[in-house]
Design an enzyme around this catalytic site. Structure first.
Site, PDB file in Angstrom:
ATOM      1  N   SER A 140     -47.457  56.043  17.698  1.00 56.09           N
ATOM      2  CA  SER A 140     -46.850  57.320  17.319  1.00 56.09           C
ATOM      3  C   SER A 140     -47.747  58.039  16.312  1.00 56.09           C
ATOM      4  O   SER A 140     -48.048  57.509  15.240  1.00 56.09           O
ATOM      5  CB  SER A 140     -45.467  57.069  16.714  1.00 56.09           C
ATOM      6  OG  SER A 140     -45.133  58.094  15.799  1.00 56.09           O
ATOM      7  N   HIS A 181     -43.427  65.050  24.444  1.00 54.50           N
ATOM      8  CA  HIS A 181     -44.774  65.576  24.183  1.00 54.50           C
ATOM      9  C   HIS A 181     -45.199  66.653  25.176  1.00 54.50           C
ATOM     10  O   HIS A 181     -46.248  67.252  25.016  1.00 54.50           O
ATOM     11  CB  HIS A 181     -45.801  64.438  24.226  1.00 54.50           C
ATOM     12  CG  HIS A 181     -45.353  63.210  23.496  1.00 54.50           C
ATOM     13  ND1 HIS A 181     -44.753  62.154  24.139  1.00 54.50           N
ATOM     14  CD2 HIS A 181     -45.394  62.892  22.193  1.00 54.50           C
ATOM     15  CE1 HIS A 181     -44.444  61.217  23.247  1.00 54.50           C
ATOM     16  NE2 HIS A 181     -44.814  61.639  22.054  1.00 54.50           N
ATOM     17  N   GLU A 224     -49.450  65.079  23.850  1.00 60.59           N
ATOM     18  CA  GLU A 224     -49.069  66.447  23.422  1.00 60.59           C
ATOM     19  C   GLU A 224     -50.275  67.381  23.501  1.00 60.59           C
ATOM     20  O   GLU A 224     -50.180  68.500  24.012  1.00 60.59           O
ATOM     21  CB  GLU A 224     -48.524  66.425  21.980  1.00 60.59           C
ATOM     22  CG  GLU A 224     -48.126  67.824  21.504  1.00 60.59           C
ATOM     23  CD  GLU A 224     -47.796  67.890  20.008  1.00 60.59           C
ATOM     24  OE1 GLU A 224     -47.207  66.925  19.471  1.00 60.59           O
ATOM     25  OE2 GLU A 224     -48.139  68.910  19.380  1.00 60.59           O
TER      26      GLU A 224
END
Lengths: 289, 289
Positions: free
Chosen positions: A229, A77, A129
């Site tokens: 996720s 990320h 991220e």
């Protein structure tokens, strides 16, 4: 129990960026058996993979310790430029396993900020991220980047959008096109100049499209992958709008849905980009039992 | 007949660009009483104004004649660079009455084409403004610009959009935000890099917003202006989704709706950017009779 017709999506499990990061990490450890190897944060959002890496001596650390000797791997990320700087001051070798697609978003966000665009990141503000992308943009502008995760949230930033002459948009690689397509026109209405990099990664896009097609053909969809996720959770969100959907992390959770599975004939399976193949295999096997 | 409560929108009739062009034309004729003055195409989309200009010796011509002496005025919608070139070869003085907002779109379309963007113009392909914008873009690129007028039409160009690395969008100044907001996300989904100049002019935007607000307050809306005027037609389209709407060119057409008007108390009126004030006044007067 009715007879089973189980269909696995073609694009299920590890994407190129995840495979690259896991392979790279394993190779680093193999090549440096006596050197301590660390990953800052979870390499990918999958508990089983993290446990496997730990079992071969690759340790996940949440923060940078006072002393850091050995090798430190950067997660898929990405991290903030400040974190890289902090690591550079330690006595460790840095190995960058940031997904190349994610790196591209960081660079696009930076170049937009440098060109004077007010940067908007479409994504979840607390996702690693997005935190890293924002930090890259913020480094190149006095103007802080905005993170917008939903249609409703755009309203909150409308006055800033109206005030900004130039708006630059990038998107978290694992966002859905659906969300992007809802947010974009609201921003576009109130901005004069708009530059958009559609940075949703092609693997995510294909996986989502394929999952939707599969969902139409079956009676039940099973999404395999970590609940932390983003891409896996989005898959479940999208597919559940079309068909009854179960989101599980491993085959063990199938027990909860035993009765449902017993009466279902056509089952579709897909898995997030951070779900290893062996977990998908175990799910398919358990359904067949 | 019920008593009448007629409310006129604040932004009704001549916009800045139209007023500028009409004033400029009249002044040119006043300053050059003995020189022939021509306008290539309708200066603005309003028959009554064209007739008035003709009555004071400003003649609308549809094509460039073999010989052209005197002064030739460029209409508010602009013309193609090829037309300018053709005029330059004649023995006439060119006066440019292109709306500054329209000129801006031409320049934006050119710069997008120069920067290597595949240019998309959101607008009606046969509208003179759009024809001129397209010609300006095409001059700067080997890649022909695309004109898209509706959501359905995007599909037709999807393969071109997917093939283009960089897409640049401009919008006909008189388009509705509604249409733009439907078309944009479909293009955005399939393009990697997208630059959008939201060139809907602020007068058009304000007029549309105000018309919608007014429509909610009244029982009947009357839109005054030419049926060949894009901004007037769009006003009627938008408003008719909210309230019963009549689109008329002059007060004479009110006769057709006599019965309806007789039983209606609250009437809202607005007019397109090319509708002169005296026509709006005549409509209001006739309703009061």
């Amino acid at each position: 129990m009715v007879s089973k017709n189980v269909k696995l999506a073609n694009h299920a499990g590890f994407c190129y960026g995840v495979k690259r990061a896991v392979d790279l990490s394993v190779k680093i450890k193999e090549d440096n058996p006596s050197t301590p190897v660390y990953i800052l944060g979870q390499l990918i959002h999958n508990t089983q993979v993290i446990e496997y890496l730990s079992s071969i001596g690759i340790h996940t650390i949440e923060t940078i310790p006072e002393k850091l000797n050995g090798i430190c791997i950067i997660r898929t990320h990405g991290v903030t430029p400040q974190t890289i700087q902090e690591l550079e001051q330690k006595e460790c070798q840095i190995i960058d396993a940031t997904c190349p697609d994610v790196k591209r978003v960081q660079n696009k966000a930076r170049s937009l900020a440098e060109e004077g665009y007010k940067v908007i990141i479409i994504g979840k503000p607390d996702h690693p991220e997005v935190i890293a992308i924002k930090a890259h943009a913020d480094l190149c502008s006095e103007n802080e980047a905005i993170v917008i995760s939903s249609e409703e949230e755009v309203e909150k930033y409308l006055s800033t959008i109206k005030k900004s002459k130039k708006i630059g948009i990038v998107i978290q690689t694992t966002q859905t096109h659906g969300n992007f397509k809802k947010i974009l026109p609201i921003i576009a209405e109130y901005s004069t100049e708009l530059k958009v990099y559609n940075t949703i990664c092609s693997a995510t896009f294909k996986r989502q499209q394929e999952a939707m097609t599969l969902a139409k053909e079956v009676e039940l969809m099973i999404i395999v992958g970590s609940k932390s996720s983003a891409n896996t959770t989005h898959l479940a969100e999208i597919v559940s709008q079309i068909k009854k959907t179960i989101h599980i992390e491993t085959e063990k959770e199938l027990d909860t849905y035993k009765d449902l599975i017993n009466i279902t004939s056509k089952i579709g399976i897909t898995a997030g980009a951070s779900t290893p193949g062996f977990i998908i295999d175990q799910v398919i096997e358990r359904i067949g039992e």
